[in-house]
Design an enzyme around this catalytic site. Structure first.
Site, short mmCIF file in Angstrom:
data_model
loop_
_atom_site.label_atom_id
_atom_site.label_comp_id
_atom_site.label_asym_id
_atom_site.label_seq_id
_atom_site.Cartn_x
_atom_site.Cartn_y
_atom_site.Cartn_z
N SER A 177 -6.63 6.13 -8.87
CA SER A 177 -7.99 6.58 -8.56
C SER A 177 -9.04 5.91 -9.46
CB SER A 177 -8.09 8.10 -8.68
OG SER A 177 -7.64 8.52 -9.94
N HIS A 214 2.69 11.98 -0.80
CA HIS A 214 2.54 10.72 -0.06
C HIS A 214 3.21 10.76 1.31
CE1 HIS A 214 0.92 8.16 -3.31
NE2 HIS A 214 1.65 8.90 -4.11
N CYS A 248 -2.87 11.67 -2.55
CA CYS A 248 -2.65 11.45 -3.98
C CYS A 248 -3.93 10.89 -4.64
CB CYS A 248 -1.42 10.57 -4.18
SG CYS A 248 -0.67 10.81 -5.78
N GLU A 306 2.60 8.94 3.70
CA GLU A 306 2.69 7.54 4.16
C GLU A 306 3.96 6.85 3.67
OE1 GLU A 306 0.83 8.70 1.77
OE2 GLU A 306 0.39 7.21 0.22
N1 GLN Z 1 -1.94 9.03 -11.00
C1 GLN Z 1 -2.75 8.39 -10.01
C2 GLN Z 1 -4.23 8.64 -10.24
O1 GLN Z 1 -4.57 9.39 -11.09
C3 GLN Z 1 -2.39 8.82 -8.61
C4 GLN Z 1 -0.98 8.40 -8.30
C5 GLN Z 1 -0.71 8.16 -6.86
O2 GLN Z 1 -1.60 7.99 -6.02
N2 GLN Z 1 0.57 8.09 -6.57
O3 GLN Z 1 -5.03 8.07 -9.56
#
Ligand code: GLN
Length: 190
Positions: free
Chosen positions: A48, A172, A78, A174
């Site tokens: 992110s 996830h 996520c 996907e």
């Molecule tokens: N830990 C990631 C984040 O903070 C997210 C992990 C993921 O999308 N699998 O953006």
């Protein structure tokens, strides 16, 4: 039906495959003009911090907010959930799209090695358990009035939510063969 999949970083190809298997068209989004004529948006898993930075860099923040305001459905998985959240608790403060009235906590399950799969009860998808894959996922710490919790872990922690036509999951779909969550997302269009 044409689904725009934010393709700046992360699991966007896997979302493209899931949506194509369901018979809808996809377009990879890297620039604002690519959003033209899109009926739904997916923000993938990934990092992110990277995705929010690149959305800002490519001028996508305002156009994406406008699309959500117009009622275009969004699915965030996520890191995508984090990008859609109103606010992000520790450990880092991120500039998100602030689309959903949820507060999330990043990396709430620990590091990559602490990834796990868990069968989830998601009533809107029917009685069969959904295979939830968690890879450094966030949890939802707080939700506003208009937000429906779609799924929780056994300890009660919310890990999927819907607000109108906006859906976010900590896991996830996907990366799994089960297409029910993508089908549910497509059902919100129109
Ligand atoms: N830990 C990631 C984040 O903070 C997210 C992990 C993921 O999308 N699998 O953006």
């Amino acid at each position: 039906m044409k689904i725009g999949i934010l393709a700046l970083q992360g699991t966007f190809i896997e979302h493209v495959h899931s949506i194509k298997k369901l018979g809808a068209d996809t377009v990879e989004i890297r620039r604002p003009d690519e959003l033209e004529g899109v009926d739904g948006i997916i923000i993938p898993g990934g990092e992110s911090t990277t995705i929010t930075h690149l959305m800002d860099y490519y001028g996508l923040v305002h156009p994406l907010k406008e699309m959500a305001q117009k009622g275009i459905p969004f699915l965030g998985t996520c890191a995508g959930m984090i990008c859609m959240a109103r606010s992000v608790g520790s450990p880092v403060n991120l500039q998100t799209l602030e689309l959903m009235d949820i507060r999330v906590n990043r990396n709430a399950f620990g590091r990559q090695v602490a990834s796990f799969e868990q069968a989830l009860d998601i009533p809107v998808l029917g009685p069969r358990p959904f295979p939830g894959l968690f890879i450094r996922g966030p949890v939802i710490e707080d939700v506003g009035d208009g937000v429906e919790i779609l799924a929780r872990l056994e300890n009660g922690t919310p890990i999927a939510a819907r607000q109108g036509r906006l859906i976010a999951t900590s896991f996830h779909p996907e990366l799994m063969d089960d297409l029910r969550l993508h089908r549910y997302f497509l059902s919100l269009i129109g």
